[in-house]
Design an enzyme around this catalytic site. Structure first.
Site, PDB file in Angstrom:
ATOM      1  CD  GLU A 406      -3.166  -1.257   1.269  1.00 49.40           C
ATOM      2  OE1 GLU A 406      -3.716  -0.163   1.112  1.00 49.40           O
ATOM      3  OE2 GLU A 406      -3.780  -2.320   1.344  1.00 49.40           O
TER       4      GLU A 406
HETATM    5  C1  LIG Z   1       2.502  -9.770   0.584  1.00 48.03           C
HETATM    6  C2  LIG Z   1       2.231  -8.693  -0.428  1.00 48.03           C
HETATM    7  C3  LIG Z   1       0.924  -8.465  -0.831  1.00 48.03           C
HETATM    8  C4  LIG Z   1       0.656  -7.508  -1.810  1.00 48.03           C
HETATM    9  N1  LIG Z   1      -0.640  -7.321  -2.228  1.00 48.03           N
HETATM   10  C5  LIG Z   1      -0.874  -6.522  -3.299  1.00 48.03           C
HETATM   11  C6  LIG Z   1      -2.196  -6.437  -3.866  1.00 48.03           C
HETATM   12  O1  LIG Z   1      -3.160  -7.042  -3.374  1.00 48.03           O
HETATM   13  N2  LIG Z   1      -2.355  -5.674  -4.975  1.00 48.03           N
HETATM   14  C7  LIG Z   1      -1.330  -4.982  -5.543  1.00 48.03           C
HETATM   15  O2  LIG Z   1      -1.561  -4.308  -6.550  1.00 48.03           O
HETATM   16  N3  LIG Z   1      -0.074  -5.025  -5.033  1.00 48.03           N
HETATM   17  C8  LIG Z   1       0.174  -5.785  -3.932  1.00 48.03           C
HETATM   18  N4  LIG Z   1       1.452  -5.867  -3.410  1.00 48.03           N
HETATM   19  C9  LIG Z   1       2.538  -5.132  -4.045  1.00 48.03           C
HETATM   20  C10 LIG Z   1       3.020  -3.975  -3.216  1.00 48.03           C
HETATM   21  O3  LIG Z   1       2.105  -2.926  -3.293  1.00 48.03           O
HETATM   22  C11 LIG Z   1       4.429  -3.581  -3.734  1.00 48.03           C
HETATM   23  O4  LIG Z   1       5.303  -4.639  -3.342  1.00 48.03           O
HETATM   24  C12 LIG Z   1       4.898  -2.273  -3.178  1.00 48.03           C
HETATM   25  O5  LIG Z   1       4.150  -1.223  -3.718  1.00 48.03           O
HETATM   26  C13 LIG Z   1       6.391  -2.034  -3.465  1.00 48.03           C
HETATM   27  O6  LIG Z   1       6.686  -2.267  -4.804  1.00 48.03           O
HETATM   28  P1  LIG Z   1       7.913  -3.204  -5.203  1.00 48.03           P
HETATM   29  O7  LIG Z   1       7.769  -4.466  -4.454  1.00 48.03           O
HETATM   30  O8  LIG Z   1       7.968  -3.261  -6.675  1.00 48.03           O
HETATM   31  O9  LIG Z   1       9.186  -2.464  -4.652  1.00 48.03           O
HETATM   32  P2  LIG Z   1       9.989  -1.301  -5.396  1.00 48.03           P
HETATM   33  O10 LIG Z   1       9.044  -0.300  -5.924  1.00 48.03           O
HETATM   34  O11 LIG Z   1      10.944  -1.916  -6.340  1.00 48.03           O
HETATM   35  O12 LIG Z   1      10.780  -0.684  -4.180  1.00 48.03           O
HETATM   36  C14 LIG Z   1      12.024  -1.222  -3.695  1.00 48.03           C
HETATM   37  C15 LIG Z   1      12.596  -0.233  -2.685  1.00 48.03           C
HETATM   38  O13 LIG Z   1      12.870   1.023  -3.334  1.00 48.03           O
HETATM   39  C16 LIG Z   1      12.188   2.054  -2.681  1.00 48.03           C
HETATM   40  N5  LIG Z   1      11.722   3.042  -3.640  1.00 48.03           N
HETATM   41  C17 LIG Z   1      11.052   2.845  -4.802  1.00 48.03           C
HETATM   42  N6  LIG Z   1      10.750   4.010  -5.369  1.00 48.03           N
HETATM   43  C18 LIG Z   1      11.236   4.978  -4.562  1.00 48.03           C
HETATM   44  C19 LIG Z   1      11.208   6.387  -4.579  1.00 48.03           C
HETATM   45  N7  LIG Z   1      10.621   7.079  -5.539  1.00 48.03           N
HETATM   46  N8  LIG Z   1      11.807   7.045  -3.574  1.00 48.03           N
HETATM   47  C20 LIG Z   1      12.392   6.390  -2.548  1.00 48.03           C
HETATM   48  N9  LIG Z   1      12.434   5.049  -2.469  1.00 48.03           N
HETATM   49  C21 LIG Z   1      11.851   4.355  -3.449  1.00 48.03           C
HETATM   50  C22 LIG Z   1      11.019   1.388  -1.962  1.00 48.03           C
HETATM   51  O14 LIG Z   1      10.545   2.162  -0.883  1.00 48.03           O
HETATM   52  C23 LIG Z   1      11.639   0.076  -1.532  1.00 48.03           C
HETATM   53  O15 LIG Z   1      12.356   0.252  -0.353  1.00 48.03           O
HETATM   54  C24 LIG Z   1       1.714  -6.766  -2.369  1.00 48.03           C
HETATM   55  C25 LIG Z   1       3.027  -6.985  -1.935  1.00 48.03           C
HETATM   56  C26 LIG Z   1       3.294  -7.924  -0.979  1.00 48.03           C
HETATM   57  C27 LIG Z   1       4.717  -8.157  -0.553  1.00 48.03           C
END
Ligand SMILES: Cc1cc2nc3c(=O)[nH]c(=O)nc-3n(C[C@H](O)[C@H](O)[C@H](O)COP(=O)(O)OP(=O)(O)OC[C@H]3O[C@@H](n4cnc5c(N)ncnc54)[C@H](O)[C@@H]3O)c2cc1C
Length: 599
Positions: A406
């Site tokens: 989220e």
């Molecule tokens: C168990 C679980 C359930 C989930 N359920 C859903 C769901 O029901 N529906 C759905 O759509 N998604 C879902 N998600 C996805 C979740 O919303 C994403 O994992 C989350 O938004 C982070 O994206 P990412 O994993 O690609 O990490 P990334 O975006 O790759 O981030 C990696 C790191 O980089 C940092 N980062 C990225 N961009 C920036 C920035 N601009 N500035 C500073 N730091 C940054 C992040 O904070 C993080 O520390 C779920 C994830 C998990 C783990």
């Protein structure tokens, strides 16, 4: 409802940084109505009787068990709290929904399933659906016949959610959209019947669609193996020429970001509620164990360092809970006011947007508080804390993801400051005049401050000065970096931390003052203690963060001058937090639970 906080105009989002509300202006858990409390009790009983006894089977993903539990919960109205009664839902207000979300959250695997269904999978249809969509889908979601899910993330698009590669093209008959792409990490993916899917129409216009599992080409993948929340289902969803009727476009073509981001505001706020509920359960377990386990001929709960942990857990829960219900009260007052004016959909949107800052705070503060609480609970359990037979072990693993989904806590920290600045430059929040007023005050030199009087009066002065520290640091940052401030992320992080600490301190203060006013100081003594420790420690953190921010903005003589001013704002009373924490720990241990919740 006869509640002063709800009968007043709602505080504007972010206004807590500039205004000085009275205790009567804020909603607190003590203001819950009997009906709202009953909803909490019913929910808690359901979790204790139906969910906790089958946790092992849920963790092992026993086929059909979670979906069956969801249907049982739906029979009690727990799966559709925000769905209006006319569509078969419970039609609960913002406050009752907060209570329900908190109380359903003793076990992370179930609470994430419920909150994804009742929040992310349902809210978009409640808030943005057409009448036909509401009539068709909401009764099924309310009854648990359909389980909902939200499919925004993709392998390359998590935080960067707008970078969606999933495409939607209208077929040549003009009757259906054809969706192609891959969604990842979809909670409830293993058994959901309905997905709110985001796809770019013609590769450009981000749009939300209601996609049923049974639609041709909708293919959920296999379960992900996660660190925690094993009871919940998380899968990818493949869309391979998935055929979606045109009528299932949700809201408007090209307005998917509005659906997504406003739904996430609701989701973030509810994560805050979930974290508060979960942490109270952990505190109860930790307190009980502190009396069962003996070392050196004593109960470990008699050791000061264990007491200190229990007290700090209670204090941080108190802070998060006070902010949560204050915000819920404001949301409810704003919703009530909006209902009496104009277009319903526009009004809903306005309320969701209004409290974006507070929703991000609920998520970030709540998830970091829960991580602290589970970590300290594992420590209290010692070696048994990392044994799967003990509940804190699972809770430790379950908690971690709250800082990631989220919107990660990094993204939400930037949301807090960006939203604040947007509201200031848009004229919705008089931040700029407040910065100018403070600059004039600093220029005029220190004036003699009056000696404060009344319950927590000294702490109220500390908070007023913390707000000045924020204005000083934020004003300098905006003046130096202007439109380039977004690139100064560490600075934004420091400012966001200050904003959160101020909301926490003030919400705790006003709640304790309100309790002292209604019950008397003696009855509210432990809560007053908690507010004092919270404010003493948080004010030091504010000072530290403001110093970091100011050092990144100024140099030379100007830096020295700014730091001297900051030092003056940072002066506060010396509080014996060791003695206060001992009293709070005693209150926790005397009942083996979070001490600020009336039963
Ligand atoms: C168990 C679980 C359930 C989930 N359920 C859903 C769901 O029901 N529906 C759905 O759509 N998604 C879902 N998600 C996805 C979740 O919303 C994403 O994992 C989350 O938004 C982070 O994206 P990412 O994993 O690609 O990490 P990334 O975006 O790759 O981030 C990696 C790191 O980089 C940092 N980062 C990225 N961009 C920036 C920035 N601009 N500035 C500073 N730091 C940054 C992040 O904070 C993080 O520390 C779920 C994830 C998990 C783990």
């Amino acid at each position: 409802m006869a509640n002063t906080a709800l009968n007043k105009p709602a505080a504007k989002g972010g206004s807590f940084l500039l205004e000085s509300p009275t205790p009567q202006d804020v909603f607190t858990p003590a203001d819950l109505s009997d009906d709202q409390k009953l909803i909490g009790q019913t929910t808690e009983e359901f979790v204790l009787k139906e969910v906790l006894p089958v946790v092992k089977d849920l963790e092992a993903k026993k086929p059909g068990l979670m979906a069956g539990l969801c249907r049982k919960a739906a029979d009690l109205g727990l799966m559709g709290p925000g769905i209006p009664e006319e569509y078969g839902g419970a039609g609960l207000d913002n406050i009752a929904t907060t209570v329900l979300t908190e109380k359903i959250s003793m076990y992370g695997g179930f609470s994430i399933t419920q909150s994804c269904h009742a929040g992310l999978g349902t809210v978009p249809i409640v808030d943005f659906g057409s009448e036909e969509q509401k009539t068709k889908y909401l009764p099924k979601l309310a009854s648990g016949e359909y389980i909902g899910a939200f499919a925004l993330s993709e392998p390359q698009a998590g935080s960067d959610a707008r970078n969606t590669l999933t495409r939607a093209e209208l077929n040549k008959e003009g009757t259906h959209y054809i969706l192609n792409g891959q969604k990842s990490w979809i909670t409830n993916g293993g058994f959901a019947d309905l997905f709110i899917v985001f796809a770019a129409v013609d590769g450009e216009k981000l749009t939300a669609f209601i996609v049923e599992r049974k639609f041709p080409g909708c293919k959920p993948g296999s379960e992900e193996h996660k660190l925690g929340i094993h009871g919940s289902s998380t899968t990818p969803v493949f869309l391979e020429n998935c055929t979606v009727p045109k009528e299932n476009v949700l809201h408007e073509i090209g307005r998917g970001h509005v659906v997504a981001f406003n739904t996430l505001n609701v989701g973030r706020f509810r994560i805050g509620a979930k974290c508060v509920g979960e942490s109270k359960h952990i505190l109860m377990n930790a307190s009980k164990y502190s009396k069962e386990r003996k070392a050196f001929g004593k109960q470990i709960g008699e050791f000061g360092l264990i007491k200190e942990k229990l007290a700090e857990m209670a204090i941080q829960i108190f802070a998060a809970e006070s902010m949560l219900y204050r915000t819920a009260g404001d949301m409810e007052a704003a919703t009530n006011a909006a209902e009496h004016s104009g277009n319903e959909a526009q009004n809903v949107l306005k309320v969701l947007e209004e409290y974006a800052i507070e929703s991000s705070i609920a998520k970030v503060y709540g998830s970091e508080m829960l991580d602290f609480v589970v970590d300290e609970a594992v420590q209290i359990f010692g070696g048994y804390g990392v044994h799967e037979d003990y509940p804190v072990c699972r809770a430790y693993r379950d908690a971690r993801v709250n800082r990631i989904f989220e919107g990660t806590n990094e993204i939400n920290r930037t949301v807090i400051i960006q939203t604040l600045l947007k509201r200031a430059t848009g004229g919705h929040l008089p931040l700029i005049p407040a910065v100018k007023k403070l600059a004039a005050e600093i220029h005029a030199g220190a004036s003699k401050e009056e000696t404060p009087e009344g319950v927590l009066a000294e702490e109220a002065r500390v908070i007023a000065n913390a707000k000045k520290m924020f204005l000083q640091a934020a004003g300098g940052a905006v003046q130096k970096f202007r439109e380039k401030l977004a690139g100064e992320q560490e600075l934004i992080g420091a400012l966001a931390n200050i904003v959160m600490e101020i909301y926490a301190m003030e919400s705790g203060l006003l709640r304790a003052q309100k309790a002292a006013g209604s019950q008397g100081e003696a009855a509210a003594a432990v809560m007053i203690d908690a507010a004092r420790v919270l404010i003493a420690d948080a004010a030091e953190r504010v000072h530290h963060e403001a110093k970091r921010a100011i050092a990144a903005v100024h140099e030379g003589d100007m830096l020295m001058t700014q730091l001297a001013v900051l030092k003056r704002f940072g002066e506060g009373p010396t509080v014996d937090t060791i003695a206060l924490r001992r009293r709070i720990a005693a209150a926790v241990q005397s009942q083996d639970r979070y001490p600020f919740e009336k039963r």
